[in-house]
Structure formats: structure tokens, C-alpha cells
Write a protein that holds these residues in place. Structure first.
Motif, PDB file in Angstrom:
ATOM      1  N   THR A   1      91.697   2.126  84.787  1.00  0.00           N
ATOM      2  CA  THR A   1      91.957   3.384  85.505  1.00  0.00           C
ATOM      3  C   THR A   1      93.379   3.429  86.062  1.00  0.00           C
ATOM      4  O   THR A   1      93.961   4.509  86.158  1.00  0.00           O
ATOM      5  CB  THR A   1      90.935   3.625  86.627  1.00  0.00           C
TER       6      THR A   1
ATOM      7  N   GLN B   1      95.816  11.297  84.995  1.00  0.00           N
ATOM      8  CA  GLN B   1      95.292  11.855  86.234  1.00  0.00           C
ATOM      9  C   GLN B   1      96.331  12.769  86.885  1.00  0.00           C
ATOM     10  O   GLN B   1      95.988  13.843  87.386  1.00  0.00           O
ATOM     11  CB  GLN B   1      94.866  10.746  87.192  1.00  0.00           C
TER      12      GLN B   1
ATOM     13  N   VAL C   1      87.584  13.451  85.862  1.00  0.00           N
ATOM     14  CA  VAL C   1      86.342  12.713  86.072  1.00  0.00           C
ATOM     15  C   VAL C   1      86.517  11.249  85.668  1.00  0.00           C
ATOM     16  O   VAL C   1      87.451  10.884  84.957  1.00  0.00           O
ATOM     17  CB  VAL C   1      85.150  13.361  85.338  1.00  0.00           C
ATOM     18  N   THR C   2      85.614  10.433  86.144  1.00  0.00           N
ATOM     19  CA  THR C   2      85.673   9.006  85.880  1.00  0.00           C
ATOM     20  C   THR C   2      85.688   8.758  84.379  1.00  0.00           C
ATOM     21  O   THR C   2      84.792   9.215  83.658  1.00  0.00           O
ATOM     22  CB  THR C   2      84.482   8.289  86.537  1.00  0.00           C
TER      23      THR C   2
ATOM     24  N   TYR D   1      76.754  10.638  78.650  1.00  0.00           N
ATOM     25  CA  TYR D   1      77.838  10.964  79.584  1.00  0.00           C
ATOM     26  C   TYR D   1      78.447  12.323  79.244  1.00  0.00           C
ATOM     27  O   TYR D   1      78.730  13.128  80.134  1.00  0.00           O
ATOM     28  CB  TYR D   1      78.897   9.857  79.542  1.00  0.00           C
TER      29      TYR D   1
ATOM     30  N   LEU E   1      87.025  10.702  89.444  1.00  0.00           N
ATOM     31  CA  LEU E   1      87.587   9.375  89.644  1.00  0.00           C
ATOM     32  C   LEU E   1      87.887   9.204  91.122  1.00  0.00           C
ATOM     33  O   LEU E   1      88.481  10.068  91.749  1.00  0.00           O
ATOM     34  CB  LEU E   1      88.867   9.185  88.836  1.00  0.00           C
TER      35      LEU E   1
ATOM     36  N   ASP F   1      85.351   8.846  93.288  1.00  0.00           N
ATOM     37  CA  ASP F   1      84.084   9.063  93.993  1.00  0.00           C
ATOM     38  C   ASP F   1      83.356   7.761  94.262  1.00  0.00           C
ATOM     39  O   ASP F   1      82.633   7.640  95.236  1.00  0.00           O
ATOM     40  CB  ASP F   1      83.157   9.989  93.184  1.00  0.00           C
ATOM     41  N   HIS F   2      83.544   6.771  93.384  1.00  0.00           N
ATOM     42  CA  HIS F   2      82.872   5.493  93.579  1.00  0.00           C
ATOM     43  C   HIS F   2      83.801   4.328  93.242  1.00  0.00           C
ATOM     44  O   HIS F   2      83.376   3.257  92.915  1.00  0.00           O
ATOM     45  CB  HIS F   2      81.591   5.426  92.726  1.00  0.00           C
ATOM     46  N   GLU F   3      85.082   4.559  93.358  1.00  0.00           N
ATOM     47  CA  GLU F   3      86.061   3.521  93.028  1.00  0.00           C
ATOM     48  C   GLU F   3      86.459   2.773  94.281  1.00  0.00           C
ATOM     49  O   GLU F   3      86.565   3.265  95.343  1.00  0.00           O
ATOM     50  CB  GLU F   3      87.272   4.177  92.373  1.00  0.00           C
TER      51      GLU F   3
END
Length: 186
Positions: A129, A136, A147-148, A173, A182, A184-186
Motif C-alpha cells: 500500500t 491514492q 478503496v483497499t 471483492y 484504504l 479504514d482498517h490499516e
């Protein structure tokens, strides 16, 4: 939701990973959630991009997917050419460039090395990432929701069973109702 996968692989016939993921994407859609796969190297082998056709494909999509192998921590050459030609001022960005605003942008990438190499304490010192940050930043400029990414690491060594599972995951997915941004849970 309409999903358009822009497949950027310079030699899809020799590809194991991206060919399998593209096959899964082609079979993923439903009438309510169609998925279209566009092989950009097949469409533009001379790298002369039909900007009007690309604009129309993007305007029809709610979710835009850039699917590509990672070469030297980056993308194949046609991706950059596509960005330069298609994401124009006044259409994709600028005061009147709102054509893509509010759409989702997803990257589906396949780096060759195993996932454990792509850690801050790993051999390459960067997460996948991290290496995708220019995409991004582009997403921010054109007003899409980044998005992720869907990452299939270890493309050089992934086994058949694991690849089959990744292909199933990819299809799911692509058609998910909501994808996490990206961060949100990184």
C-alpha cells in the motif's frame, strides 16, 4: 453497481496470476452487479489510447478497477500512458473536471515477492500500500474513493490452490456491496 476492470498486463498469454484473476472477474458479474473486463494492452498494443472510448467506459462505471502486475515496485508502462491521456484536466480534475467524482477506485495488484517481504521490517521496507500511494494521490485529485487494494502477493511462487482461492476472493471483492476505503482498517 457497474464495475469496470481495466486490465493492464503486457503479456496476458504468458500470465498465470493476472489471467486467472481476469477470468474470475469475467465470471463475477450478475445482471444487478455487472463486471466488465477491458484488456488495455489488447485494445492499445501501440499505446495509442482512444480517449473518448475510455471516458465512456469510465463514465458508465461506478467502481473502476485497475488490475496490474507490479514491476519494479510500480506499474506497466501503459498504465502511465493511460493516466496521462485519459485523466484530463477539465474532465477528471480541475474546476469542471468532475466526471469521476464519487466513483470507487480499486487497484488489484500482483507483486512477485511473498507478502512478508512487503513490511516495514521486511526486505523491501515498504508495504504494498505504501508503493501504491501515487495512485491514492491520483484518486484524491480526481475525486474517487480509493478503496483497499486487492493484493495477490507472491506471484512468482503462488501455488495452484492458493491462486484458485485468491481468484474466488477477487470475484467476491469485485461484487461486494461496500468496499473499505484504504485506511479504514490499516
Amino acid at each position: 453497481m457497474n464495475t469496470t476492470v481495466l486490465l493492464f498486463h503486457p503479456n496476458l498469454a504468458a500470465s498465470r496470476i493476472n489471467a486467472r484473476l481476469a477470468q474470475a472477474a469475467r465470471g463475477a458479474g450478475t445482471p444487478e452487479r455487472p463486471v466488465q473486463v477491458r484488456d488495455l494492452y489488447a485494445l492499445y498494443p501501440d499505446m495509442r489510447i482512444d480517449v473518448a472510448a475510455e471516458h465512456a467506459a469510465l463514465e458508465a462505471a461506478d467502481r473502476i478497477v485497475l488490475q496490474l502486475p507490479m514491476y519494479w515496485y510500480s506499474s506497466p508502462a501503459l498504465v502511465k500512458q493511460w493516466e496521462d491521456d485519459v485523466l484530463t484536466h477539465g474532465w477528471a480534475y480541475g474546476s469542471t473536471g468532475t466526471a469521476l467524482r464519487g466513483k470507487e477506485l480499486l487497484l488489484a495488484v500482483s507483486p512477485g515477492a511473498p507478502a512478508d517481504k512487503y513490511r516495514r521490517d521486511g526486505d523491501y521496507r515498504y508495504r504494498v500500500t505504501d508503493l501504491l500511494r501515487p495512485f491514492q494521490a491520483t484518486s484524491n485529485l480526481i475525486g474517487t474513493r480509493f478503496v483497499t487494494p486487492f493484493v495477490t502477493a507472491g506471484a512468482m511462487s503462488i501455488g495452484d490452490a492458493e491462486l484458485a482461492a485468491r481468484a474466488e476472493d477477487y470475484a467476491a471483492y469485485l461484487t461486494a456491496t461496500v468496499l473499505p476505503a484504504l485506511g479504514d482498517h490499516e
